[in-house]
Design a protein around this motif. Sequence first.
Motif, mmCIF file in Angstrom:
data_model
loop_
_atom_site.group_PDB
_atom_site.id
_atom_site.type_symbol
_atom_site.label_atom_id
_atom_site.label_comp_id
_atom_site.label_asym_id
_atom_site.label_seq_id
_atom_site.Cartn_x
_atom_site.Cartn_y
_atom_site.Cartn_z
ATOM 1 N N GLY A 102 0.830 -1.203 0.000
ATOM 2 C CA GLY A 102 0.000 0.000 0.000
ATOM 3 C C GLY A 102 0.858 1.245 0.000
ATOM 4 O O GLY A 102 2.055 1.196 -0.317
ATOM 5 N N ALA A 103 0.234 2.341 0.387
ATOM 6 C CA ALA A 103 0.876 3.653 0.294
ATOM 7 C C ALA A 103 2.226 3.690 1.011
ATOM 8 O O ALA A 103 2.361 3.207 2.141
ATOM 9 C CB ALA A 103 -0.040 4.707 0.890
ATOM 10 N N TYR A 130 1.834 8.310 -7.450
ATOM 11 C CA TYR A 130 1.602 7.622 -6.184
ATOM 12 C C TYR A 130 2.810 6.761 -5.862
ATOM 13 O O TYR A 130 3.375 6.113 -6.731
ATOM 14 C CB TYR A 130 0.375 6.736 -6.378
ATOM 15 N N GLU A 145 4.189 3.581 -3.708
ATOM 16 C CA GLU A 145 3.576 2.385 -3.134
ATOM 17 C C GLU A 145 4.659 1.389 -2.741
ATOM 18 O O GLU A 145 5.660 1.244 -3.432
ATOM 19 C CB GLU A 145 2.668 1.771 -4.200
ATOM 20 N N TYR A 146 4.435 0.707 -1.617
ATOM 21 C CA TYR A 146 5.379 -0.316 -1.166
ATOM 22 C C TYR A 146 5.109 -1.648 -1.870
ATOM 23 O O TYR A 146 3.996 -2.173 -1.817
ATOM 24 C CB TYR A 146 5.241 -0.548 0.340
#
Lengths: 93, 183, 985, 416
Positions: free
Chosen positions: A22-23, A52, A54-55
């Motif tokens: 997610g983020a 964005y 993101e991991y």
Amino acid sequence: MASLITCPHCGTRPKEEFSIRGAAAPRRPSPAARDEVWHRYVYVRDNPKGRYEEYWHHAAGCRRWLVVDRDNLTHEVFGVTDATDHLTAEAGE
Amino acid sequence: MALNLLHRHVLEDHILGFHGGANPNHLSVVRRPVIFSVLAHAGREGQVREALAKAEDIAIRACGPSEWLAVSQTAGAEHVAAQLSAIPGVSLAEQSDGKVLMAIAGPSVRRILAKCVAVDLHPDVFAEGQSANMMCCHVVANLARTGADTFEIIVPRSFAGSVFEELTEMGREHALTASFLDA
Amino acid sequence: MTSYRLDAGGAINRAQALTFTFDGQSFKGLDGDTVASALLANDQMLMARSFKYHRPRGVVTAGSSEPNALLTIGSGLRAEPNARATVTELYDGLVTTSQNRWPSLKTDIGAVNGLLSPFLGAGFYYKTFMWPASFWEKLYEPLIRRAAGLGKLVLQPDPDRYEKCWAHCDLLVIGAGPAGLMAALVAGRSGARVILADESFTLGGSLLSENVAIGETPASEFAKRTIEELASLPNVTLMPRTTVFGWYDDMVFGAVERVQKHVASPSPDLPMERLWRIVAKRAILASGAEERPLVFGGNDKPGVMTAGAVRSYLNRYGVAVGSRLAIFTNGGSGYRTAADLTARGIKVTAIIDARQQAPDLGPDGVRVIRNGAVVATKGRHRLESLIAERAGFQEVIDCDALAMSGGWSPIVHLMCQRGAKPIWSEEKQAFMAPNVGGAFVAAGGAHGADTIYACLRDGAAKAAAMMGELGFSAYQATLPEVEGEYDPSFAPVWYVPGAKDKAFVDFQNDVHVGDLGIAQREGFRHIEHTKRYTTSGMATDQGKLGNVNTAGIVAGMRGVSPAEIGTTTFRPFYTPVSFGALAGAARGEHAAPVRTSPLHGWAKKNGATFVESGLWYRSAWFAKEGEKTWRDSVDREVLNVRANAGLCDVSTLGKIEIFGAGAAEFLNRVYCNGFLKLPVGKARYGLMLREDGIVFDDGTTSRLSEQHYVMTTTTAYAAEVMAHLEFCAQTFWPELDVRFVFVTDEWAQMSLAGPKARIILSRIVEDDISNVAFSFLAVRTVTLRGGLKARLFRISFSGELAYELAVPAGYGEAVADAIMEAGREEAICAYGVEALNVLRIEKGFVTHNELDGRTTADDVGLGKMMAMQKADFIGKRLSTRFGLTAADRLQLVGLKPVEADKEIKAGAHLLKENAKPSLANDQGFVSSACFSPTLGGFIALAMLKSGRERTGEHIVVWDALRGAEVPAEVCQPVFFDPDNTRLHL
Amino acid sequence: MRYSAYSIFKQAFSGNRLWTPAWREPQPKTHYDVIIIGGGGHGLSTAYYLAKEFGITNVAVLEKGYIGSGNVGRNTTIIRSNYLLEGNNPFYELSLQLWEGLEKDFNYNAMVSQRGIVTLFHSDSQRDDYARRGNGMRMHGVDAELLDREQVRRMMPYLNFDHARFPILGGLYQKRGGTVRHDAVAWGYARGADQRGVDVIQHCEVTGIRRENGVVVGVETTKGFIGCSKLALAAAGNTTTVGRMADLDLPIETHVLQAFVSEGLKPVIDHVITYGAGHFYISQSDKGGLVFGAGLDFYSSYAQRGNLQTVEHTMEEGVTMIPGLSRAKVLRAWAGVMDMSMDGSPIIDRTPIDNLYLNCGWCYGGFKATPASGFCFAHLIARNEPHHVARFMRLDRFERGYMIDEAGKGPQPNLH
């Protein structure tokens, strides 16, 4: 990006080698931070439409956590960095 | 009571299905390789990599930053451990039993592996001597190119049966055979 | 004889006759035929029935956009429904049957729907079938469902194999027509890695069907030579029978190769179909153009097909689709068809040209009806004549087939799958490929090129440009001359108004112009609404033939340009792809890889029944002779562990080695309890929380040396825990020097438990393992008799004196055998995870049954473990939220049925005595339950509202699903040896 | 125009030329009592129930595309109320009850088809989980049955009982679950709302939310400023984008979920079936297409398209569950953007701004919720207090520690 990610350590790999968390923007607050800050860290998301960070975890490769800088509308990938390097770079800025 | 403990390879039963000689496309399983996970500690990656390159009788496989597999088919575990642990900034975990080493070779090897891994194995892209962790037959594996038409695959022991079955299934089209290396 | 095979010509092998059956009747075809061309060669024009009105239908096309001629190919387990006859390669012995008809293709009762069609207009079903309400499911819907679908799927296991493959290239060329061949040639000669994929079994595309000369040889000959040249290049891969069905992110293309679909007896060593994921640096879409049908009354009559299809059957397959053809056209394609037909001695009765500007006479003196239109067609199962109209004057035109041409649309499907919309071109009167960046471009017909020469040139130029971008020195191709091309221009004609019969835009779904009108009138004006309301474009051809006509007609109704209407969204798949191909080999028993424990063989030898546990197979229980049920075995195993000793395989638990100067601090932060002071040579139970304060996983971690630990996780969460540790180390605390490696597979680990465990173990281990030398939670590397080094842990999940012994995996079976042998006198037994589960429930130890992702440490009675004095640990801050600490939370308790022999099952809910079942009265649920042979009754662990203060209360275990209500008493969640004396023996 | 067999009969004799628009195409008024942003299922049903149940008819639904262009038109059409937690179960049961009466209610046949849904289980612990869920349903009076392997086999002999990697041990069965013709839901609500005076305004994108003295006074749109007394957000995957216009902090991440349909086939699958050893679910539509889907693509995405790996994985699960699917052909894949919440459950609540209301977090369960979501949201807007069955679906539940975590996966949206 939906299909391929170029891992900075392993090269271009298919999506199935990764797991996505997610983020990447939220930073874990200091243990002493206010409740509100902790709440935001765990639960509130900017969720922008467009660029964005993101991991992604290269679970089937080098097992490094990566920060994938991408556009979540066009799926274009701008860059992939090792998460630790990303932190260091951020701290240096 | 002294114990006489027999070592058993996980693919012992799987390989029974293959009889007779090796075809041009062949999968050989190495029975007792010595394998260590080598971890470099913070700030020591460069030094460790250099030192590893000098290790004798040991092939080094890249896993990721600061992590390698040290593989030997000739040296004993103590010898390998001694060499590796002499390198400053290193931690070791033996994986000789935890990993299974297979070599796949033959004229169709790339066509077989194209069914098993996503990585482009064209020699211009994945050259001899190169190695990396990657998904192979749905399992995390380390793949190394050891020759023009030869690759070595290292997989976790518990998955080895599954990977072996899939490799041989994907090799059917090219009459892939399999045996232990010492067979 | 109205459609028949010509004596000469075509890319078919006349020496190789093939026998096949259609609806039970035997026919002969030729090698190189499709099922459609072979049926036409046998005068079988009627091939199918439409979906809604069951109208008789023949082929409209000779390609993959065919909406009508869908057949079931093959029989038994190999039957494939809805195969397009126009692209299905004929083989000897092929069996095919028609669909959606009863009792026969010629006499189909369903055709009565055609008579009711005024009531069955677009959206009729939304407006009725509502009264009375119960009739929908009892009457109306079953009737509708009976009419559903086209082909029958044999819902039985598929006998064939499938597989998947990756391919990588510099340039992927999609389509092997004139543009594709030239593109591949240029790139191949430049030295690039090229893949040329084409859906057909013969490469060449339109070159196989068009009657032109290229470089003074017939087009098909030119194609053959070019393909031979390509085949000689080692850097070029030719992939016939391969449909590129999808364009995905990062230039990954999905393609399906029909490896053995055309083979009468498939080889077991080859897949039936193969899925390709093609990673391309560049790609050229050379998929050509689609000829648009004309929309006029009765345009669906068998025998009415596109002009290009007529030429394909004629030139590629040597088949005349009729003996007297009429042509209805708005441009040059119709004239070319007329010319090709008359050149082969086939009569053309008239060319009806919708344009004002049209020649006086057609080829070979064929009559031209200028500014004319077809307004009706006659004939039942195939066209017998038609009515043409010009300036209000109608006449009957004799014909048994009609070639129609409504202009051309580039096939841009793949380029529009990632969000870009095609762009209307007034000049071309077609939707053109959008610009999607330089990596993927359209060439040839797909780019609007309308002559073969233009296609050759465009293909070569596009490939050459890409070669430059990729750093190759582009091969300079000499373009051959093309002779005999026709004037490709056309004038748009969207539909012929005023017809009595329906004028279809979507043949398969029976959507006609009138339906489009209803949709517009009712407000379904957006093209997506029009589509969804009328189902136009939703059939198996996904609107390949009809969508542009739909847009044009709707534009006409609205008085705007088709540009304003646009198209519906293009999505994968370009043509339908089988589940089988997309699934590949990972199905059934191979759906997921199997993990086996190093003690698998030992367990098997000892009579284990195995159970899936994630990817692992674990030994569940070990049946002995005379034991009738699994319970018999489990009860015996439990009692024996409590009385004597047992050996259990625990190798599947996750094992992670942790190294580094920062390891102690790291563990102290990822576990909620303290780890800084764990001494070397000791193990500690640890509890990990998620950052939201909920329990994540538990296990023991042992300190092997100052900077070296080994952590165990639950079997289920091993991978998640490892990823979590890596995440914490790499993103939270990179300053800590800590490294991890999975060693789960290295060790065969077995738990030896029971009061006699030490005696047994001492016969195996050389070291002193007395209670003093090796107390509870001690950890040490030991030497087994004979010299093997092993790790020994004094930990217990059974509540008994217990050890876990870890040996290198390859020795696992031998060591387990040795322990069983050493314990024979003490009556050691093997025990499985079922017994282990009973042992731990008796002790009140929690597993993921209790730790279900919603429980806190306090909920399960482990609140005291949380070292809140630590500055930081994962989950600390959010664990104190009100809702997570509220007094009415569900808390772990024990339950004993009031009557010990009454069974309690996990999943039951809890009610206060005499309370009515309702959510408001719901008190919690049973998380784990078993029969305890030790206590001689059923016991359970449960999560109960404010449970800890309710010890002694009588409640009802409410299990409506299984029809049971069992009164039970709330008790402490430890049923056996609450003081843990046995652990420390 | 009222729809009936008679209306169809009458129209047929006038050549189907006299059908009138199902809804008006109104120009926006200057002010509405309530503006709803989002002309999907939830926005339209909210408008419908505001008008019908609460008598509030001066309402506009603003839709940036065409109505039903979001997830209501791109899902797998399943309805069910087989939820575990008290925070969800009564809400979805209300929804199912509303589905059951929907056609009569809005005079539009959305083909609510209660074919029954079976959720398969493959291990003892999964059976225990489903038993817990089924008993919870029964506690609330919802129908639920626990089927054993043989019962499942009798109902669905075509499932993989003999060569499965993860054997089918049984299933949780809800007879009243089923499918609905998805587009018709949007159209039926739009028509019903329109007939009651609601302005359904298509192709009107909201570009800003205007606030004065801390309250919302209206929205800036591509059709100009439109005033309102109350503003309601029902923007699904675009919730954050719209919410940001009012500076809302939201526990939402947008993800993409694919769905698929096969070619039309004669009926072979009667029920809705959910695979327990993966994410696959399938039913067969009244037109003959097999409609199915599985898991998320797992990355944040606002693109309504999916990736191939997920496609492949979906088919693997499908063929594993039903081996006979192998030779069926998949016709089309599509994708919707999901407003995934941090605990996998929705939010129907007021916001820190007094007259701004929020409906979001539907994850991939939004379709089945459409009637209850509209009903409860209308209730909230009209009465300023949550409907009883939606009382747990609060925006501040995360801060208070009252998550509704049906999957038990914690604050990572793509795991729910």
